[in-house]
Design an enzyme around this catalytic site. Structure first.
Site, PDB file in Angstrom:
ATOM      1  N   MET A 410       0.811  -1.100  -0.109  1.00 24.79           N
ATOM      2  CA  MET A 410       0.016  -0.087  -0.002  1.00 24.79           C
ATOM      3  C   MET A 410       1.041   1.329  -0.131  1.00 24.79           C
ATOM      4  SD  MET A 410      -3.194  -0.572  -0.044  1.00 24.79           S
ATOM      5  CE  MET A 410      -4.432  -2.047   0.168  1.00 24.79           C
ATOM      6  N   GLU A 411       1.876   1.180   0.496  1.00 18.92           N
ATOM      7  CA  GLU A 411       3.015   2.409   0.420  1.00 18.92           C
ATOM      8  C   GLU A 411       4.521   1.904   0.194  1.00 18.92           C
ATOM      9  OE1 GLU A 411       2.899   5.340   3.419  1.00 18.92           O
ATOM     10  OE2 GLU A 411       0.779   4.826   4.078  1.00 18.92           O
ATOM     11  N   ASN A 412       5.103   2.512  -0.958  1.00 17.19           N
ATOM     12  CA  ASN A 412       6.390   2.315  -0.974  1.00 17.19           C
ATOM     13  C   ASN A 412       7.092   3.314  -1.947  1.00 17.19           C
ATOM     14  OD1 ASN A 412       8.588   0.466  -3.139  1.00 17.19           O
ATOM     15  ND2 ASN A 412       9.080   0.769  -0.999  1.00 17.19           N
TER      16      ASN A 412
END
Length: 567
Positions: A410-412
């Site tokens: 979901m976040e990188n």
């Protein structure tokens, strides 16, 4: 004698894999893996409401704790910045959808503003129909352009009135108000939204909001407040999941999960059992804190033992870590259709014992120190180093620890180097290439990863850091009131990865890099001309009304003279 757990076995296997490896690299990273992702793999970018929307008091929106935090005037945000306007995303929906189409993404992850939908935070008080219409129209526009919405219910911007009246997440009543809010969202948007995220990175939310005070609501309830807030958030997540499962799932056929951020913790000395234990403890206090109750029904044993022991040594009758009842454990266990993971960097971990007499704190409870390798690429941010191999290890750890869950990254992403406004962000290209390739290797290892969300679409408000860190694929000129967006080189590179669904061949992947840098030089010229264009626009805005007024006056005078001459 204690039985060998799956996690302990995992660490043993990791130890074996690292024998003979040098500190400068990693055996996993030794060779780049050329190949493609599974058919149907979903590529996307993300953002959050408070960081991008602006329009903080427009169209019936109520204040959030972050509005109050940034408006306090106490120097809590770098440069005294606010997100009152941010990227002006509330008024630039169509423009930003064009950017998403340009990127060729399959999905867009964004959050709903709770106080935009429910100004007081309480559904029974008032529902803001303008807020409902805004998000409904946005979701329709995404779907019209074949972009799947992945919607986060809560990304840190709690309605301020819930904080003032009840103490926010310190109060268990938040679980009911969140459940009411979630049900309203399922009812309003669930016919079109099939991927829901209840909370985004709740660990940072509670640690910085209730422990260090660096984030809203700015409380410093050391070693107590963050555990209590997390306890209520986990219950709220479970209640929202059960509501969806019992009321909406049969009609809407969607998925509900949570997104948890965690860096990888690598033992500093792989031959030292204490460092191996400390690295395991780091992961349990980071990821396991929220994931273990959801997947196993209770907090990690190491958290219960450590915090319980230190609480007793500090003279407390009860552990500072709250306790789930048997009924709650059963209710919470299994409340996730997928595991959302956020990941940015890695730390080396070594043990350090902090005496209980130093007082309660999250840091002291962990009994460890985080270190970095000076050989790791420094991206300019004080905390973010590029260490791709840690990503693969975290994904495999989650696979082993939580029973092979369905995973969505979901976040990188990587922030821009400080004081750098160049659009040729080759360091972000290298970061993307390395991290996405390690994710591909994790899929090859057997991890069930279905999608990847790069963080983020736009440069945006970065919480206590204001606008100093830039994570976006698109550069936003915040000094221009129109907030124009300019594509960085990484836009072209990420688009190539998406189109190819991976890394097809060395020659092709190398060509992407040079093509991306060629396009950014043109965009840099446009950005360099921005101040001149802004001044010209400002001059035009001043001159045109002035000239028009003079023209009207001249015409009026001429008419008066004409009338006098006729008389």
């Amino acid at each position: 004698m204690k039985s060998v757990s799956a996690v302990t076995l995992w660490w043993v296997l990791l130890l074996v894999s690292r024998l003979g490896a040098t500190r400068k690299g990693s055996p996993e990273e030794a060779s780049f893996y050329y190949g493609t992702f599974p058919l149907g793999f979903s590529w996307g970018v993300g953002s959050s409401a408070f960081q991008t929307e602006g329009a903080w008091d427009q169209d019936g929106k109520g204040p959030s704790i972050w509005d109050a935090f940034t408006h306090s005037g106490k120097g809590k945000v770098l440069g005294g910045e606010t997100a009152d306007v941010a990227c002006d995303g509330y008024y630039k929906v169509q423009e930003d959808i064009i950017l998403l189409k340009e990127l060729h993404v399959n999905h867009y992850r964004f959050s709903l503003s709770w106080p935009r939908l429910l100004p007081t935070g309480v559904r029974a008080d008032q529902v803001n129909e303008k807020g409902i219409k805004f998000y409904s129209d946005f979701i329709d526009a995404l779907l019209k352009n074949n972009i799947t919405p992945i919607v986060t219910l809560h990304h840190w911007d709690l309605p301020q009135l819930l904080q003032v009246k009840y103490g926010g997440w310190q109060n268990v009543s938040m679980t009911k108000y969140f459940s009411d809010y979630a049900n309203m969202c399922f009812e309003a948007f669930g016919d079109r939204v099939k991927h829901w995220v209840t909370f985004s990175d709740p660990r940072t939310m509670v640690e910085k909001g209730y422990e260090t005070g660096h984030h809203a609501p700015g409380l410093k309830l050391h070693g107590m407040g963050l555990y209590k807030a997390a306890h209520h958030i986990i219950k709220a997540h479970a209640q929202a999941w059960h509501s969806y499962n019992s009321t909406w799932r049969s009609k809407q056929k969607g998925l509900v999960g949570i997104s948890l951020n965690c860096d990888w913790g690598e033992p500093m000395d792989i031959s030292n059992p204490k460092d191996i234990e400390a690295a395991e403890r780091y992961l349990q206090f980071c990821l396991g804190w929220f994931a273990n109750p959801i997947y196993a029904g209770d907090y990690p044993q190491v958290m219960k033992e450590r915090i319980g022991r230190k609480s007793a040594e500090q003279g407390l009758d009860l552990s500072r870590l709250p306790v789930f009842t048997l009924q709650e454990k059963s209710y919470i266990k299994g409340t996730s259709d997928f595991l959302g993971l956020g990941h940015f960097t890695t730390r080396y971990i070594t043990e350090r014992n902090y005496p209980s007499r130093q007082g309660p704190s999250y840091q002291n409870d962990r009994d460890l120190v985080e270190l970095v390798d000076p050989n790791w690429p420094d991206l300019g941010s004080k905390w973010l180093y590029s260490v791709p191999w840690g990503f693969r290890r975290l994904l495999n750890f989650a696979k082993t620890q939580y029973g092979d869950p369905l995973i969505y990254v979901m976040e990188n992403g990587a922030s821009q180097k400080l004081h750098c406004t160049q659009l040729c962000d080759e360091w972000r290209i290298q970061y993307l290439k390395g991290y996405i390739n390690e994710m591909l290797k994790a899929i090859k290892d057997g991890a069930n990863i279905k999608g990847y969300t790069s963080w983020s679409l736009l440069d945006k408000f970065e919480w206590e850091k204001g606008y100093s860190d830039r994570y976006g694929f698109y550069y936003v000129e915040f000094n221009n009131r129109n907030k124009p967006r300019y594509p960085k080189a990484s836009v072209q590179y990420y688009k190539k990865i998406i189109t190819a669904n991976g890394f097809p061949s060395p020659r092709e992947v190398e060509s992407w890099y040079y093509q991306a840098l060629e396009t950014c030089s043109i965009n840099n010229q446009m950005l360099a001309a921005e101040p001149l264009l802004s001044h010209m626009q400002m001059a035009t805005e001043i001159m045109v009304p002035t000239v028009c007024t003079l023209c009207v006056l001249i015409v009026a005078v001429l008419l008066m003279l004409l009338l006098r001459s006729q008389n």
